[in-house]
Scaffold this motif. Sequence first.
Motif, PDB file in Angstrom:
ATOM      1  N   MET B   1     -16.824   0.586 -10.535  1.00  0.00           N
ATOM      2  CA  MET B   1     -15.722   0.114  -9.682  1.00  0.00           C
ATOM      3  C   MET B   1     -15.618   1.023  -8.459  1.00  0.00           C
ATOM      4  O   MET B   1     -15.405   2.231  -8.623  1.00  0.00           O
ATOM      5  CB  MET B   1     -14.411   0.147 -10.488  1.00  0.00           C
ATOM      6  CG  MET B   1     -13.261  -0.544  -9.810  1.00  0.00           C
ATOM      7  SD  MET B   1     -11.707  -0.373 -10.727  1.00  0.00           S
ATOM      8  CE  MET B   1     -12.005  -1.414 -12.139  1.00  0.00           C
ATOM      9  N   ASP B   2     -15.805   0.455  -7.262  1.00  0.00           N
ATOM     10  CA  ASP B   2     -15.731   1.324  -6.071  1.00  0.00           C
ATOM     11  C   ASP B   2     -14.265   1.495  -5.632  1.00  0.00           C
ATOM     12  O   ASP B   2     -13.350   0.874  -6.183  1.00  0.00           O
ATOM     13  CB  ASP B   2     -16.615   0.788  -4.932  1.00  0.00           C
ATOM     14  CG  ASP B   2     -16.139  -0.548  -4.398  1.00  0.00           C
ATOM     15  OD1 ASP B   2     -14.990  -0.928  -4.686  1.00  0.00           O
ATOM     16  OD2 ASP B   2     -16.914  -1.223  -3.702  1.00  0.00           O
ATOM     17  N   ASN B   3     -14.093   2.351  -4.628  1.00  0.00           N
ATOM     18  CA  ASN B   3     -12.740   2.730  -4.204  1.00  0.00           C
ATOM     19  C   ASN B   3     -11.914   1.537  -3.708  1.00  0.00           C
ATOM     20  O   ASN B   3     -10.730   1.413  -4.024  1.00  0.00           O
ATOM     21  CB  ASN B   3     -12.842   3.805  -3.126  1.00  0.00           C
ATOM     22  CG  ASN B   3     -11.549   4.573  -2.989  1.00  0.00           C
ATOM     23  OD1 ASN B   3     -10.872   4.830  -3.974  1.00  0.00           O
ATOM     24  ND2 ASN B   3     -11.194   4.897  -1.761  1.00  0.00           N
ATOM     25  N   LEU B   6     -10.927  -0.598  -6.611  1.00  0.00           N
ATOM     26  CA  LEU B   6      -9.882   0.092  -7.382  1.00  0.00           C
ATOM     27  C   LEU B   6      -8.522  -0.041  -6.682  1.00  0.00           C
ATOM     28  O   LEU B   6      -7.509  -0.342  -7.322  1.00  0.00           O
ATOM     29  CB  LEU B   6     -10.253   1.574  -7.547  1.00  0.00           C
ATOM     30  CG  LEU B   6      -9.243   2.443  -8.288  1.00  0.00           C
ATOM     31  CD1 LEU B   6      -9.100   2.004  -9.742  1.00  0.00           C
ATOM     32  CD2 LEU B   6      -9.659   3.916  -8.239  1.00  0.00           C
ATOM     33  N   ASP B   7      -8.524   0.146  -5.361  1.00  0.00           N
ATOM     34  CA  ASP B   7      -7.274   0.005  -4.590  1.00  0.00           C
ATOM     35  C   ASP B   7      -6.668  -1.382  -4.783  1.00  0.00           C
ATOM     36  O   ASP B   7      -5.464  -1.529  -4.944  1.00  0.00           O
ATOM     37  CB  ASP B   7      -7.545   0.240  -3.100  1.00  0.00           C
ATOM     38  CG  ASP B   7      -7.456   1.716  -2.739  1.00  0.00           C
ATOM     39  OD1 ASP B   7      -6.914   2.489  -3.547  1.00  0.00           O
ATOM     40  OD2 ASP B   7      -7.946   2.093  -1.660  1.00  0.00           O
ATOM     41  N   VAL B   9      -7.182  -3.510  -7.274  1.00  0.00           N
ATOM     42  CA  VAL B   9      -6.696  -3.685  -8.661  1.00  0.00           C
ATOM     43  C   VAL B   9      -5.350  -2.977  -8.829  1.00  0.00           C
ATOM     44  O   VAL B   9      -4.387  -3.547  -9.377  1.00  0.00           O
ATOM     45  CB  VAL B   9      -7.737  -3.119  -9.674  1.00  0.00           C
ATOM     46  CG1 VAL B   9      -7.160  -3.088 -11.080  1.00  0.00           C
ATOM     47  CG2 VAL B   9      -9.002  -3.951  -9.646  1.00  0.00           C
ATOM     48  N   LEU B  10      -5.267  -1.746  -8.317  1.00  0.00           N
ATOM     49  CA  LEU B  10      -4.023  -0.973  -8.476  1.00  0.00           C
ATOM     50  C   LEU B  10      -2.865  -1.631  -7.736  1.00  0.00           C
ATOM     51  O   LEU B  10      -1.752  -1.695  -8.245  1.00  0.00           O
ATOM     52  CB  LEU B  10      -4.219   0.463  -7.994  1.00  0.00           C
ATOM     53  CG  LEU B  10      -5.130   1.352  -8.861  1.00  0.00           C
ATOM     54  CD1 LEU B  10      -5.275   2.741  -8.254  1.00  0.00           C
ATOM     55  CD2 LEU B  10      -4.598   1.467 -10.284  1.00  0.00           C
ATOM     56  N   LYS B  11      -3.138  -2.120  -6.528  1.00  0.00           N
ATOM     57  CA  LYS B  11      -2.061  -2.784  -5.768  1.00  0.00           C
ATOM     58  C   LYS B  11      -1.523  -3.986  -6.530  1.00  0.00           C
ATOM     59  O   LYS B  11      -0.316  -4.205  -6.592  1.00  0.00           O
ATOM     60  CB  LYS B  11      -2.565  -3.195  -4.381  1.00  0.00           C
ATOM     61  CG  LYS B  11      -2.349  -2.093  -3.374  1.00  0.00           C
ATOM     62  CD  LYS B  11      -2.469  -2.550  -1.962  1.00  0.00           C
ATOM     63  CE  LYS B  11      -2.143  -1.354  -1.075  1.00  0.00           C
ATOM     64  NZ  LYS B  11      -2.663  -1.481   0.261  1.00  0.00           N
ATOM     65  N   LYS B  13      -1.642  -4.444  -9.768  1.00  0.00           N
ATOM     66  CA  LYS B  13      -0.929  -3.978 -10.966  1.00  0.00           C
ATOM     67  C   LYS B  13       0.463  -3.463 -10.595  1.00  0.00           C
ATOM     68  O   LYS B  13       1.449  -3.750 -11.260  1.00  0.00           O
ATOM     69  CB  LYS B  13      -1.706  -2.846 -11.646  1.00  0.00           C
ATOM     70  CG  LYS B  13      -3.013  -3.264 -12.218  1.00  0.00           C
ATOM     71  CD  LYS B  13      -2.999  -3.145 -13.727  1.00  0.00           C
ATOM     72  CE  LYS B  13      -4.157  -3.870 -14.354  1.00  0.00           C
ATOM     73  NZ  LYS B  13      -3.764  -5.052 -15.081  1.00  0.00           N
ATOM     74  N   PHE B  14       0.528  -2.686  -9.516  1.00  0.00           N
ATOM     75  CA  PHE B  14       1.808  -2.072  -9.130  1.00  0.00           C
ATOM     76  C   PHE B  14       2.813  -3.090  -8.583  1.00  0.00           C
ATOM     77  O   PHE B  14       3.997  -2.800  -8.495  1.00  0.00           O
ATOM     78  CB  PHE B  14       1.577  -0.945  -8.107  1.00  0.00           C
ATOM     79  CG  PHE B  14       1.246   0.373  -8.747  1.00  0.00           C
ATOM     80  CD1 PHE B  14      -0.060   0.695  -9.080  1.00  0.00           C
ATOM     81  CD2 PHE B  14       2.232   1.294  -9.033  1.00  0.00           C
ATOM     82  CE1 PHE B  14      -0.377   1.898  -9.681  1.00  0.00           C
ATOM     83  CE2 PHE B  14       1.932   2.503  -9.632  1.00  0.00           C
ATOM     84  CZ  PHE B  14       0.627   2.809  -9.965  1.00  0.00           C
ATOM     85  N   GLN B  15       2.306  -4.263  -8.209  1.00  0.00           N
ATOM     86  CA  GLN B  15       3.221  -5.316  -7.745  1.00  0.00           C
ATOM     87  C   GLN B  15       4.253  -5.643  -8.814  1.00  0.00           C
ATOM     88  O   GLN B  15       5.378  -6.015  -8.520  1.00  0.00           O
ATOM     89  CB  GLN B  15       2.439  -6.593  -7.411  1.00  0.00           C
ATOM     90  CG  GLN B  15       1.660  -6.529  -6.103  1.00  0.00           C
ATOM     91  CD  GLN B  15       2.565  -6.556  -4.901  1.00  0.00           C
ATOM     92  OE1 GLN B  15       3.455  -7.381  -4.830  1.00  0.00           O
ATOM     93  NE2 GLN B  15       2.353  -5.644  -3.960  1.00  0.00           N
ATOM     94  N   SER B  16       3.841  -5.504 -10.087  1.00  0.00           N
ATOM     95  CA  SER B  16       4.745  -5.879 -11.186  1.00  0.00           C
ATOM     96  C   SER B  16       5.982  -4.976 -11.222  1.00  0.00           C
ATOM     97  O   SER B  16       6.987  -5.345 -11.814  1.00  0.00           O
ATOM     98  CB  SER B  16       4.014  -5.839 -12.522  1.00  0.00           C
ATOM     99  OG  SER B  16       3.706  -4.508 -12.871  1.00  0.00           O
ATOM    100  N   LEU B  17       5.902  -3.808 -10.579  1.00  0.00           N
ATOM    101  CA  LEU B  17       7.071  -2.920 -10.546  1.00  0.00           C
ATOM    102  C   LEU B  17       8.223  -3.531  -9.754  1.00  0.00           C
ATOM    103  O   LEU B  17       9.384  -3.178  -9.934  1.00  0.00           O
ATOM    104  CB  LEU B  17       6.708  -1.575  -9.909  1.00  0.00           C
ATOM    105  CG  LEU B  17       5.902  -0.606 -10.759  1.00  0.00           C
ATOM    106  CD1 LEU B  17       5.573   0.630  -9.953  1.00  0.00           C
ATOM    107  CD2 LEU B  17       6.675  -0.208 -12.011  1.00  0.00           C
ATOM    108  N   GLN B  18       7.856  -4.424  -8.844  1.00  0.00           N
ATOM    109  CA  GLN B  18       8.904  -5.033  -8.018  1.00  0.00           C
ATOM    110  C   GLN B  18       9.662  -6.130  -8.777  1.00  0.00           C
ATOM    111  O   GLN B  18      10.648  -6.649  -8.292  1.00  0.00           O
ATOM    112  CB  GLN B  18       8.298  -5.592  -6.737  1.00  0.00           C
ATOM    113  CG  GLN B  18       7.831  -4.473  -5.842  1.00  0.00           C
ATOM    114  CD  GLN B  18       7.157  -4.979  -4.602  1.00  0.00           C
ATOM    115  OE1 GLN B  18       7.339  -6.123  -4.215  1.00  0.00           O
ATOM    116  NE2 GLN B  18       6.381  -4.134  -3.971  1.00  0.00           N
ATOM    117  N   HIS B  19       9.155  -6.461  -9.939  1.00  0.00           N
ATOM    118  CA  HIS B  19       9.832  -7.462 -10.772  1.00  0.00           C
ATOM    119  C   HIS B  19      10.008  -6.868 -12.163  1.00  0.00           C
ATOM    120  O   HIS B  19       9.253  -7.188 -13.076  1.00  0.00           O
ATOM    121  CB  HIS B  19       9.009  -8.760 -10.830  1.00  0.00           C
ATOM    122  CG  HIS B  19       8.566  -9.213  -9.484  1.00  0.00           C
ATOM    123  ND1 HIS B  19       9.415  -9.788  -8.583  1.00  0.00           N
ATOM    124  CD2 HIS B  19       7.367  -9.113  -8.866  1.00  0.00           C
ATOM    125  CE1 HIS B  19       8.743 -10.048  -7.476  1.00  0.00           C
ATOM    126  NE2 HIS B  19       7.506  -9.650  -7.618  1.00  0.00           N
TER     127      HIS B  19
END
Lengths: 204, 119
Positions: B1-3, B6-7, B9-11, B13-19
């Motif tokens: 998985m390149d950078n 990865l960015d 995928v992480l973005k 995943k972190f979207q779920s924090l807003q809900h």
Amino acid sequence: MILSFPASVNSPEDETADAELVLRARQGTLPERHTAYTVLVTRYQGFVRSMLLGLTRQPALADDLTQDTFLTAWQKLNTLVEPEKFGGWLKQLAYRHFLHNYRRKQTEQKHQPEAEAVDVVADTQESVATDAQLNELLALCTPLEREIMVLCYGFEFTLKEIADSRGMALGTVKSHVHRAKMKMQKQLEQTQTGADETGSKNHG
Amino acid sequence: MDNKELDKVLKNKFQSLQHPGDDVNLVREIMAQVETLPQIEAEPLGPSSRIGLNWILLLAVLIGGAVFALSLQSFPLEQFTQLLPVNLLGGYTAIAAALIVPLIAVAGLMPVAWLMLED
């Protein structure tokens, strides 16, 4: 910077509406000001609370800090030079409230006997994300790494904004991000490999 | 998985924090507290307005200085400079500088003072 605010405030028209609401909350009669501010609170409470919940991982504390943030915003509304940037300003204010609370608790802990010490850092096992895998990824990080990753990837803070608010060097923030990403990458790759192996067994 | 991957995928995943899943409505509590606070003062002049005023002040000082320098032409400076060890031009310059420079300095420091007060 485009913030991931609620859909209703993403269009340029709505940004103008923000500016108008801020102006109305500053001028006019008190009921008019309150009405305008109620709209702003309704619009941004979810975003601010989600951010604070992501940082604190404690729902009750997140609620308290959200209330404090909006009270401070009301008191300091006159100092906002660019009303159209209310959202970004509020986001910074919320982060400052989080940091203030964090530092206050750290100081309290220093002055308390070990037995009575309170948890400065929230329980890492507590889930705040609806995505189970994200909770696993966050649990791998140190509290500071988690804080930076939540702000950076979840709420679109720039690394410079985090460094300035934290009083840290930009390079230090970058190092924390790098370390957190390495941990997360390893975990994601392991999960992926596990999923692939399960898939091939099922096919076989 | 390149950078980059990865960015991405992480973005996501972190979207779920807003809900966070538990919709909490804090509007009533916040507004109840806001209403108990003292009424916010009328909107003060922002830094940009202050700086604008400052430029007007500086311009007024410069115009005042020019008028003053012109008025010196009718002042009996020859007699005045005889009392001091300076020539005529030196006399004009000294008087003008002694009056104008501090005013310019004060006017110039006003934006700095304003910004410090803002912090």
